[in-house]
Design a protein around this motif. Structure first.
Motif, PDB file in Angstrom:
ATOM      1  N   ASN A  90      -0.915  -6.618  -9.909  1.00 22.66           N
ATOM      2  CA  ASN A  90      -1.681  -6.119 -11.048  1.00 22.66           C
ATOM      3  C   ASN A  90      -3.169  -6.021 -10.728  1.00 22.66           C
ATOM      4  O   ASN A  90      -3.839  -5.059 -11.121  1.00 22.66           O
ATOM      5  CB  ASN A  90      -1.469  -7.029 -12.258  1.00 22.66           C
ATOM      6  CG  ASN A  90      -0.130  -6.815 -12.936  1.00 22.66           C
ATOM      7  OD1 ASN A  90       0.487  -5.755 -12.784  1.00 22.66           O
ATOM      8  ND2 ASN A  90       0.333  -7.810 -13.671  1.00 22.66           N
ATOM      9  N   ALA A  91      -3.695  -6.993  -9.996  1.00 23.09           N
ATOM     10  CA  ALA A  91      -5.110  -6.963  -9.622  1.00 23.09           C
ATOM     11  C   ALA A  91      -5.406  -5.800  -8.691  1.00 23.09           C
ATOM     12  O   ALA A  91      -6.439  -5.131  -8.819  1.00 23.09           O
ATOM     13  CB  ALA A  91      -5.503  -8.286  -8.967  1.00 23.09           C
ATOM     14  N   VAL A  92      -4.503  -5.534  -7.755  1.00 20.95           N
ATOM     15  CA  VAL A  92      -4.679  -4.411  -6.833  1.00 20.95           C
ATOM     16  C   VAL A  92      -4.665  -3.082  -7.583  1.00 20.95           C
ATOM     17  O   VAL A  92      -5.528  -2.217  -7.366  1.00 20.95           O
ATOM     18  CB  VAL A  92      -3.574  -4.433  -5.757  1.00 20.95           C
ATOM     19  CG1 VAL A  92      -3.484  -3.103  -5.023  1.00 20.95           C
ATOM     20  CG2 VAL A  92      -3.835  -5.557  -4.764  1.00 20.95           C
ATOM     21  N   LEU A  93      -3.708  -2.915  -8.476  1.00 17.04           N
ATOM     22  CA  LEU A  93      -3.617  -1.656  -9.223  1.00 17.04           C
ATOM     23  C   LEU A  93      -4.846  -1.435 -10.093  1.00 17.04           C
ATOM     24  O   LEU A  93      -5.314  -0.303 -10.253  1.00 17.04           O
ATOM     25  CB  LEU A  93      -2.345  -1.656 -10.075  1.00 17.04           C
ATOM     26  CG  LEU A  93      -1.024  -1.633  -9.294  1.00 17.04           C
ATOM     27  CD1 LEU A  93       0.158  -1.806 -10.249  1.00 17.04           C
ATOM     28  CD2 LEU A  93      -0.869  -0.346  -8.494  1.00 17.04           C
ATOM     29  N   ALA A  94      -5.398  -2.510 -10.638  1.00 16.79           N
ATOM     30  CA  ALA A  94      -6.594  -2.393 -11.465  1.00 16.79           C
ATOM     31  C   ALA A  94      -7.828  -2.059 -10.636  1.00 16.79           C
ATOM     32  O   ALA A  94      -8.726  -1.343 -11.093  1.00 16.79           O
ATOM     33  CB  ALA A  94      -6.822  -3.691 -12.244  1.00 16.79           C
ATOM     34  N   ALA A  95      -7.867  -2.556  -9.398  1.00 15.68           N
ATOM     35  CA  ALA A  95      -9.050  -2.373  -8.554  1.00 15.68           C
ATOM     36  C   ALA A  95      -9.026  -1.079  -7.751  1.00 15.68           C
ATOM     37  O   ALA A  95     -10.068  -0.638  -7.260  1.00 15.68           O
ATOM     38  CB  ALA A  95      -9.183  -3.560  -7.595  1.00 15.68           C
ATOM     39  N   ALA A  96      -7.865  -0.477  -7.604  1.00  9.01           N
ATOM     40  CA  ALA A  96      -7.707   0.645  -6.667  1.00  9.01           C
ATOM     41  C   ALA A  96      -8.377   1.924  -7.122  1.00  9.01           C
ATOM     42  O   ALA A  96      -8.639   2.814  -6.304  1.00  9.01           O
ATOM     43  CB  ALA A  96      -6.219   0.904  -6.412  1.00  9.01           C
ATOM     44  N   GLY A  97      -8.654   2.061  -8.410  1.00  7.68           N
ATOM     45  CA  GLY A  97      -9.238   3.307  -8.896  1.00  7.68           C
ATOM     46  C   GLY A  97      -8.208   4.420  -8.912  1.00  7.68           C
ATOM     47  O   GLY A  97      -7.001   4.183  -9.023  1.00  7.68           O
ATOM     48  N   SER A  98      -8.666   5.658  -8.765  1.00  9.96           N
ATOM     49  CA  SER A  98      -7.750   6.801  -8.813  1.00  9.96           C
ATOM     50  C   SER A  98      -7.119   7.041  -7.451  1.00  9.96           C
ATOM     51  O   SER A  98      -7.749   6.844  -6.413  1.00  9.96           O
ATOM     52  CB  SER A  98      -8.496   8.057  -9.262  1.00  9.96           C
ATOM     53  OG  SER A  98      -9.526   8.375  -8.353  1.00  9.96           O
ATOM     54  N   TRP A  99      -5.865   7.459  -7.474  1.00  4.69           N
ATOM     55  CA  TRP A  99      -5.156   7.795  -6.238  1.00  4.69           C
ATOM     56  C   TRP A  99      -4.095   8.839  -6.563  1.00  4.69           C
ATOM     57  O   TRP A  99      -3.681   9.002  -7.705  1.00  4.69           O
ATOM     58  CB  TRP A  99      -4.520   6.558  -5.599  1.00  4.69           C
ATOM     59  CG  TRP A  99      -3.947   5.564  -6.555  1.00  4.69           C
ATOM     60  CD1 TRP A  99      -4.576   4.496  -7.120  1.00  4.69           C
ATOM     61  CD2 TRP A  99      -2.599   5.539  -7.076  1.00  4.69           C
ATOM     62  NE1 TRP A  99      -3.722   3.812  -7.963  1.00  4.69           N
ATOM     63  CE2 TRP A  99      -2.503   4.422  -7.943  1.00  4.69           C
ATOM     64  CE3 TRP A  99      -1.469   6.343  -6.884  1.00  4.69           C
ATOM     65  CZ2 TRP A  99      -1.332   4.102  -8.621  1.00  4.69           C
ATOM     66  CZ3 TRP A  99      -0.298   6.023  -7.562  1.00  4.69           C
ATOM     67  CH2 TRP A  99      -0.239   4.909  -8.412  1.00  4.69           C
ATOM     68  N   ASP A 100      -3.712   9.581  -5.530  1.00  2.96           N
ATOM     69  CA  ASP A 100      -2.755  10.670  -5.699  1.00  2.96           C
ATOM     70  C   ASP A 100      -1.320  10.262  -5.378  1.00  2.96           C
ATOM     71  O   ASP A 100      -0.368  10.873  -5.855  1.00  2.96           O
ATOM     72  CB  ASP A 100      -3.147  11.852  -4.800  1.00  2.96           C
ATOM     73  CG  ASP A 100      -4.554  12.334  -5.089  1.00  2.96           C
ATOM     74  OD1 ASP A 100      -4.838  12.652  -6.253  1.00  2.96           O
ATOM     75  OD2 ASP A 100      -5.378  12.381  -4.148  1.00  2.96           O
ATOM     76  N   ALA A 101      -1.169   9.258  -4.533  1.00  3.39           N
ATOM     77  CA  ALA A 101       0.166   8.804  -4.141  1.00  3.39           C
ATOM     78  C   ALA A 101       0.095   7.331  -3.789  1.00  3.39           C
ATOM     79  O   ALA A 101      -0.938   6.832  -3.320  1.00  3.39           O
ATOM     80  CB  ALA A 101       0.685   9.603  -2.944  1.00  3.39           C
ATOM     81  N   LEU A 102       1.207   6.632  -4.034  1.00  5.21           N
ATOM     82  CA  LEU A 102       1.315   5.234  -3.631  1.00  5.21           C
ATOM     83  C   LEU A 102       2.392   5.135  -2.559  1.00  5.21           C
ATOM     84  O   LEU A 102       3.516   5.596  -2.757  1.00  5.21           O
ATOM     85  CB  LEU A 102       1.670   4.350  -4.830  1.00  5.21           C
ATOM     86  CG  LEU A 102       1.577   2.835  -4.629  1.00  5.21           C
ATOM     87  CD1 LEU A 102       1.368   2.124  -5.968  1.00  5.21           C
ATOM     88  CD2 LEU A 102       2.800   2.237  -3.928  1.00  5.21           C
TER      89      LEU A 102
END
Length: 251
Positions: free
Chosen positions: A17-29
């Protein structure tokens, strides 16, 4: 194109959850494997990755926890966690893990990139040293191979006769921090985003990376997370205490 690259989440929901909150915008995971094992939130983590990831490769813990392989080769702590995880996961999540492909896999439209768990040559290989990296760099035939498995952030590269390794240089130990690698032309890379849920480089913070195809960069990141809650889940699940203690130690 910006790809969020995650590996070795190991059932740690708070770190994810912390990573997803910190990652900002992205096009693919892109998920490099070992979604489960060790941590106490396997169902929650699998459900998030199922809904968010465009590409997945399986890890050795995924393989054991869903029943595709035996835990005989695991140490007693890892074996106990794998057996608990297998029983704790829903049948739907076990089935999904069982269908995740073995690496290497390639993102569509990006022929110079490969995703693997341990190595593009062997999904269970640990690439820890330049000696380990030599074969994959020589034989993979791609510019960039993203790998996990070692829980160590950084990587290796080769340009003509020059070989080197690299590690992010961070200055803090309790804050969000980034370090950017510029990708050189005519160079082959093995790049490890580090472990989201169980780092082993003596840095407790969750690790991840962002690949930017236009800027030709890989940005390594570390982010603090609710460590106490993650440890509490492990203890409440009556998993081995060592799994909770090592999260603080980052090893």
């Amino acid at each position: 194109m910006r790809a969020l690259i995650l590996s070795d989440i190991h059932g740690n929901l708070e770190a994810l959850n912390a990573v997803l909150a910190a990652a900002g915008s992205w096009d693919a995971l892109w998920n490099l494997g070992d979604v489960v094992g060790y941590g106490a939130s396997p169902n929650e983590v699998v459900c998030k990755i199922r809904s968010l990831a465009q590409l997945n490769v399986r890890g050795n813990h995924d393989r054991v926890c869903c029943g595709l392989a035996s835990a005989v080769g695991f140490n007693p702590v890892a074996r106990a966690a794998a057996m608990w995880t297998h029983d704790e996961m829903t049948e739907e999540n076990r089935d999904w893990l069982g269908q995740v492909p073995q690496g290497p896999v390639s993102p569509e439209g990006l022929p110079g990139i490969v995703l693997a768990h341990g190595s593009p040559l062997n999904e269970d290989q640990y690439i820890l040293t330049m000696r380990d990296a030599w074969g994959p760099l020589q034989q993979s035939g791609t510019e960039i191979t993203f790998i996990g498995h070692t829980h160590l952030q950084g990587g290796f590269c080769q340009h003509n006769e020059e070989w080197r390794d690299f590690r992010p240089g961070y200055k803090s130990c309790n804050e969000f921090e980034s370090w950017t690698l510029s990708l050189a032309e005519e160079t082959r890379y093995l790049i490890n985003p580090g472990s989201v849920g169980q780092p082993r480089d003596h840095d407790w913070r969750a690790a991840f990376a962002i690949y930017d195809s236009e800027a030709k960069t890989v940005t390594f990141n570390r982010v603090p997370y609710d460590l106490t809650s993650a440890q509490g889940r492990i203890l409440m699940a009556q998993l081995p205490e060592k799994l909770a203690l090592r999260l603080r130690e980052g090893r």
